[in-house]
Write an enzyme that holds these catalytic residues in place. Structure first.
Site, PDB file in Angstrom:
ATOM      1  N   ASP A 103       0.797  -1.234   0.000  1.00 11.50           N
ATOM      2  CA  ASP A 103       0.000   0.000   0.000  1.00 11.50           C
ATOM      3  C   ASP A 103       0.827   1.280   0.000  1.00 11.50           C
ATOM      4  O   ASP A 103       0.347   2.331  -0.417  1.00 11.50           O
ATOM      5  CB  ASP A 103      -0.950   0.013   1.197  1.00 11.50           C
ATOM      6  CG  ASP A 103      -0.232  -0.039   2.547  1.00 11.50           C
ATOM      7  OD1 ASP A 103       1.016  -0.104   2.559  1.00 11.50           O
ATOM      8  OD2 ASP A 103      -0.913  -0.029   3.584  1.00 11.50           O
ATOM      9  N   HIS A 104       2.081   1.223   0.437  1.00 11.24           N
ATOM     10  CA  HIS A 104       2.868   2.442   0.617  1.00 11.24           C
ATOM     11  C   HIS A 104       3.616   2.894  -0.644  1.00 11.24           C
ATOM     12  O   HIS A 104       3.910   4.079  -0.791  1.00 11.24           O
ATOM     13  CB  HIS A 104       3.903   2.240   1.735  1.00 11.24           C
ATOM     14  CG  HIS A 104       3.380   2.569   3.102  1.00 11.24           C
ATOM     15  ND1 HIS A 104       2.259   1.987   3.624  1.00 11.24           N
ATOM     16  CD2 HIS A 104       3.828   3.439   4.058  1.00 11.24           C
ATOM     17  CE1 HIS A 104       2.037   2.454   4.849  1.00 11.24           C
ATOM     18  NE2 HIS A 104       2.965   3.345   5.123  1.00 11.24           N
ATOM     19  N   ASP A 168       3.677  -0.820  11.383  1.00  9.29           N
ATOM     20  CA  ASP A 168       3.123   0.479  11.040  1.00  9.29           C
ATOM     21  C   ASP A 168       2.505   1.042  12.308  1.00  9.29           C
ATOM     22  O   ASP A 168       1.816   0.330  13.045  1.00  9.29           O
ATOM     23  CB  ASP A 168       2.060   0.347   9.940  1.00  9.29           C
ATOM     24  CG  ASP A 168       1.622   1.701   9.408  1.00  9.29           C
ATOM     25  OD1 ASP A 168       2.082   2.094   8.324  1.00  9.29           O
ATOM     26  OD2 ASP A 168       0.816   2.371  10.083  1.00  9.29           O
ATOM     27  N   ARG A 456      -2.040  12.523  10.197  1.00  8.17           N
ATOM     28  CA  ARG A 456      -0.866  13.354  10.496  1.00  8.17           C
ATOM     29  C   ARG A 456      -0.795  14.542   9.562  1.00  8.17           C
ATOM     30  O   ARG A 456      -1.180  14.456   8.399  1.00  8.17           O
ATOM     31  CB  ARG A 456       0.421  12.524  10.371  1.00  8.17           C
ATOM     32  CG  ARG A 456       0.550  11.500  11.484  1.00  8.17           C
ATOM     33  CD  ARG A 456       1.912  10.828  11.505  1.00  8.17           C
ATOM     34  NE  ARG A 456       1.915   9.872  12.594  1.00  8.17           N
ATOM     35  CZ  ARG A 456       2.340   8.617  12.502  1.00  8.17           C
ATOM     36  NH1 ARG A 456       2.829   8.168  11.368  1.00  8.17           N
ATOM     37  NH2 ARG A 456       2.293   7.812  13.538  1.00  8.17           N
ATOM     38  N   SER A 652       5.855   7.796  12.864  1.00  2.00           N
ATOM     39  CA  SER A 652       5.861   6.461  12.258  1.00  2.00           C
ATOM     40  C   SER A 652       6.653   5.454  13.076  1.00  2.00           C
ATOM     41  O   SER A 652       7.511   5.797  13.885  1.00  2.00           O
ATOM     42  CB  SER A 652       6.458   6.568  10.849  1.00  2.00           C
ATOM     43  OG  SER A 652       6.813   5.321  10.347  1.00  2.00           O
ATOM     44  N   ARG A 654       8.689   3.484  11.584  1.00  2.00           N
ATOM     45  CA  ARG A 654       9.812   3.125  10.705  1.00  2.00           C
ATOM     46  C   ARG A 654      11.128   3.033  11.483  1.00  2.00           C
ATOM     47  O   ARG A 654      11.609   3.986  12.071  1.00  2.00           O
ATOM     48  CB  ARG A 654       9.916   4.109   9.543  1.00  2.00           C
ATOM     49  CG  ARG A 654      10.352   5.505   9.911  1.00  2.00           C
ATOM     50  CD  ARG A 654      10.172   6.498   8.777  1.00  2.00           C
ATOM     51  NE  ARG A 654       8.769   6.796   8.551  1.00  2.00           N
ATOM     52  CZ  ARG A 654       8.328   7.955   8.027  1.00  2.00           C
ATOM     53  NH1 ARG A 654       9.179   8.892   7.665  1.00  2.00           N
ATOM     54  NH2 ARG A 654       7.044   8.165   7.859  1.00  2.00           N
TER      55      ARG A 654
END
Length: 764
Positions: A103-104, A168, A456, A652, A654
């Site tokens: 999806d990203h 995520d 965000r 995030s 990440r």
């Protein structure tokens, strides 16, 4: 097809017995969060040693325990690094059911059909890597275009009482279906997939008492927007947010998920709602009636005990009451999701803050608000606009949450209605929310305003322009404001001028009934699961690839003090993971640590010159980018330090924001406070994560300073002394804190948590 049915049947068959056993140890009524959390303990007996001498609230935010989640979910951008780490464990398949969701990496530019085809072609190497890895390790794979990870999880995998971790930060979205869902870094996912447990500090529990009933233009999004304004971006750190009260009854499952999704923006470990009729309906509407039947049988345990509701202050660490009957729509922003403004005050706030009020673009969708329900409410406003002869005054962009949602929208004629008024439909993906938006007619640094239903609104996040004022609202409010083109428009009382010069008032939006979904072919929805009998399915990583790179273990600590550490950068103000490791065009390098490291801290502000991505090389005296300076220090075997302010690493999950500095020779990050996920990611990658004992010591750090960190005898709950050596030769000593427990200190000593786990298993 109902995913995990046998696993859920087995889990539910033991759930009540587990709760009884836990209660025999703790001997007090339980919140719903505690029931779900403790039911997933690696060893239930572990709870006994903590509760034997301590009261319930004392163990929260004090001790770590080990858990086994039911499932792991990964999105394509973070899955790359998670898989590269998992490969180091030498496992042949995952120990816990897992999925990857593409999806990203899909960008938003021309529209869904063109963008999806172009993105698949551009990302072919990555998608092949993820697909072949999925086949090799028995991981479910959702193809590009199948939908946004959290919407797909909600539709297909979430179940009341379950526990899921995801790479995520918005994984808590599944809390809307009564599941304890936690965002983590990729190393956590790799460890759990390899059969290791999830280590978690027992969170506090914040009770949000919802009373009354929403009406008019108020939506579930407004609940979390208001709550964000009440407690701020750090207010729920190390808390699970648990909602209760009569106000829950009229909030749909999708609405509950929106609220849980954005709990991340206030620092929550997770957010959760107890099981109710709305969840039962959602399961049945999505073709998962078997799960609702199982849930109904134990529903008395899929909520807090009655004693908790009767005396909530005894069992929740903090309680906040929100009266839904008096709630009004909110618009949050700009630049931070916790700047909350009631819509009635927007005109006043816009004047006071000199915000540009002309709305250039309105966007609805993202993992927060892209359900059928969300988009059907928006279309009810568009239908009004057509009848009242209104037109949109801002660009209008729409991102459906999944292929299933898109199919239903098309079936009901909703997509064509959006297009008829001038909206553009993007792919079922993250797109603009994460910076994958190729915005037209927008020059960098031009001051402008957009409004969206995302989660965000950090500076530069959506379109790369630091002067884009991004505001957050519900899809209904975004749609109404697109018709007005004005940030100060209040659809409850303000009228719009139509094509005939007549002033008309919009009516409150209505949700179009969600159709019952059955007999969907999961392959047509984008699911790919290939069972292969081959033992050695090749997963190819080309040596000359710019996008994928096999990982080498980080070196272990030599056991000595850190001496002559140089300051890399002292950061001023907010520093999110977007500032540390930007997304957008940099997503293409998420599987290549060396290349992604070139974006290190390129969005951070240097405290000494207040410039972005321009810092001093203390050896040469020259100014350059953070990456170039860090690379110079690494080449010359000089270890470095990052200094920051409050809530460092907000945003995030990440882990690249931790792996990049580690790769470039950063050994310590010293800040006023950390966000939860980022602090854990730093620990996982072998970086020493410290906080000032006295925040004022931040002011003492100068541009050419060197540092000695006295860590030879690092122990839990003991401060670390730091000596600062200024350029003029003066020295001063400060104390810093850390939150490492015994196991986490072993991660640090080993060079990373994965190094420790590999050695741990090797020695068993």
């Amino acid at each position: 097809m109902v995913f995990d049915l046998k696993i859920i049947q087995k889990f539910y068959s033991k759930f009540e017995l587990k709760i009884q056993k836990i209660k025999s140890f703790i001997n007090h009524p339980m919140t719903y969060s505690e029931k779900v959390l403790y039911a997933h303990l690696f060893e239930i007996q572990d709870i006994k040693k903590y509760y034997s001498n301590n009261k319930m609230k004392f163990i929260r935010n004090k001790f770590h325990m080990n858990f086994i989640p039911d499932r792991v979910a990964m999105q394509d951008a973070t899955a790359q690094m998670a898989l590269l780490q998992f490969m180091q464990t030498k496992k042949h398949k995952t120990s816990v059911p897992s999925t990857i969701h593409c999806d990203h990496l899909i960008y938003a530019k021309e529209g869904s059909n063109i963008d999806l085809k172009s993105s698949i072609k551009e990302n072919e190497e990555i998608y092949n890597f993820l697909r072949f890895s999925s086949e090799k390790y028995k991981i479910g794979f959702w193809n590009p275009g199948s939908g946004i990870i959290h919407q797909v999880i909600l539709e297909n995998y979430a179940f009341p009482g379950g526990m899921i971790i995801g790479t995520d930060s918005h994984t808590p979205n599944a809390g809307g279906l009564g599941m304890l869902a936690i965002g983590t870094g990729g190393s956590d996912a790799a460890e759990v997939m390899s059969g290791y447990f999830l280590e978690l500090k027992i969170p506090k529990v914040m009770g949000i008492h919802l009373k009354g009933k929403m009406s008019g233009w108020v939506s579930p999004k407004d609940i979390i927007l208001k709550l964000s304004g009440i407690i701020g971006v750090m207010g729920a750190k190390n808390y699970i947010i648990e909602y209760f009260g009569e106000g829950l009854n009229n909030i749909s499952c999708s609405g509950k998920s929106t609220i849980c999704n954005m709990g991340t923006e206030i620092g929550a470990t997770s957010s959760i709602f107890p099981y109710d009729i709305q969840m039962k309906k959602y399961l049945e509407d999505n073709g998962r009636k078997e799960i609702s039947i199982l849930s109904e049988k134990i529903k008395h345990n899929l909520k807090a005990d009655e004693e908790v509701y009767q005396n909530p202050s005894l069992y929740y660490d903090k309680i906040i009451k929100i009266d839904l009957s008096n709630l009004e729509p909110y618009i949050n922003g700009p630049f931070t999701p916790d700047k909350a403004t009631p819509i009635s005050k927007m005109k006043e706030e816009s004047i006071n803050n000199n915000w540009p009020t002309k709305i250039e673009v309105g966007l609805i969708g993202s993992c927060t608000n892209s359900s059928y329900e969300d988009l059907s409410k928006s279309i009810s406003i568009i239908h009004q606009a057509k009848k009242k002869q209104l037109k949109i005054r801002s660009e209008y962009l729409i991102t459906p949450g999944s292929k299933k949602v898109l199919f239903l929208l098309k079936e009901k004629g909703i997509i064509s209605s959006f297009q008829e008024i001038g909206a553009k439909i993007f792919s079922n993906a993250c797109g603009p929310c994460i910076g994958q938006w190729y915005r037209k007619k927008n020059s960098q640094y031009r001051k402008n305003t957009i409004i969206h239903s995302f989660n965000r609104n950090f500076s530069s996040r959506n379109d790369g322009n630091p002067n884009t004022y991004a505001f957050i609202a519900s899809p209904e409010i975004v749609t109404a404001l697109v018709l007005s083109g004005d940030l100060t428009f209040d659809p409850r009382k303000d009228k719009l001028k139509n094509k005939n010069g007549k002033y008309v008032l919009l009516e409150e939006p209505k949700s179009i009934g969600i159709p019952i979904i059955s007999n969907f072919d999961i392959k047509k929805l984008g699911y790919h699961y290939k069972i292969s009998n081959k033992k050695n399915i090749p997963v190819i990583i080309k040596k000359d690839s710019e996008r994928l790179q096999a990982l080498s273990p980080f070196p272990s600590w030599n056991g000595k003090n850190f001496i002559n550490i140089k300051l890399l950068i002292k950061i001023k103000g907010k520093c999110t993971t977007d500032h540390i490791s930007m997304a957008g065009p940099w997503l293409r390098y998420r599987g290549h640590l060396e290349n992604i490291s070139k974006n290190l801290l390129m969005g951070a502000k240097n405290a000494f010159n207040e410039k972005i991505n321009k810092i001093k090389n203390c050896i040469t005296g020259n100014y350059s980018t953070v990456y170039n300076t860090a690379k110079f220090y690494k080449t010359h075997n000089i270890s470095t330090l990052i200094v920051g302010e409050e809530n460092y690493g907000e945003g995030s999950s990440r882990e690249h924001a931790a792996m990049e500095p580690r790769f470039l020779g950063v050994r310590v990050v010293l800040v006023k406070s950390f966000s939860r996920i980022h602090e854990n990611n730093l620990k996982k990658q072998g970086i020493l994560a410290l906080t000032f004992l006295n925040d004022q010591d931040y002011l003492h750090i100068q541009e050419d300073d060197s540092f000695h960190f006295y860590i030879e005898n690092i122990r839990p709950n003991e401060n670390i002394q730091v000596e600062i050596i200024h350029k003029n030769g003066n020295k001063e000593k400060i104390l810093t804190k850390h939150s490492y427990n015994k196991i986490q200190i072993q991660w640090f000593k080993s060079g990373s948590s994965l190094n420790f786990i590999k050695n741990y298993k090797r020695n068993l």
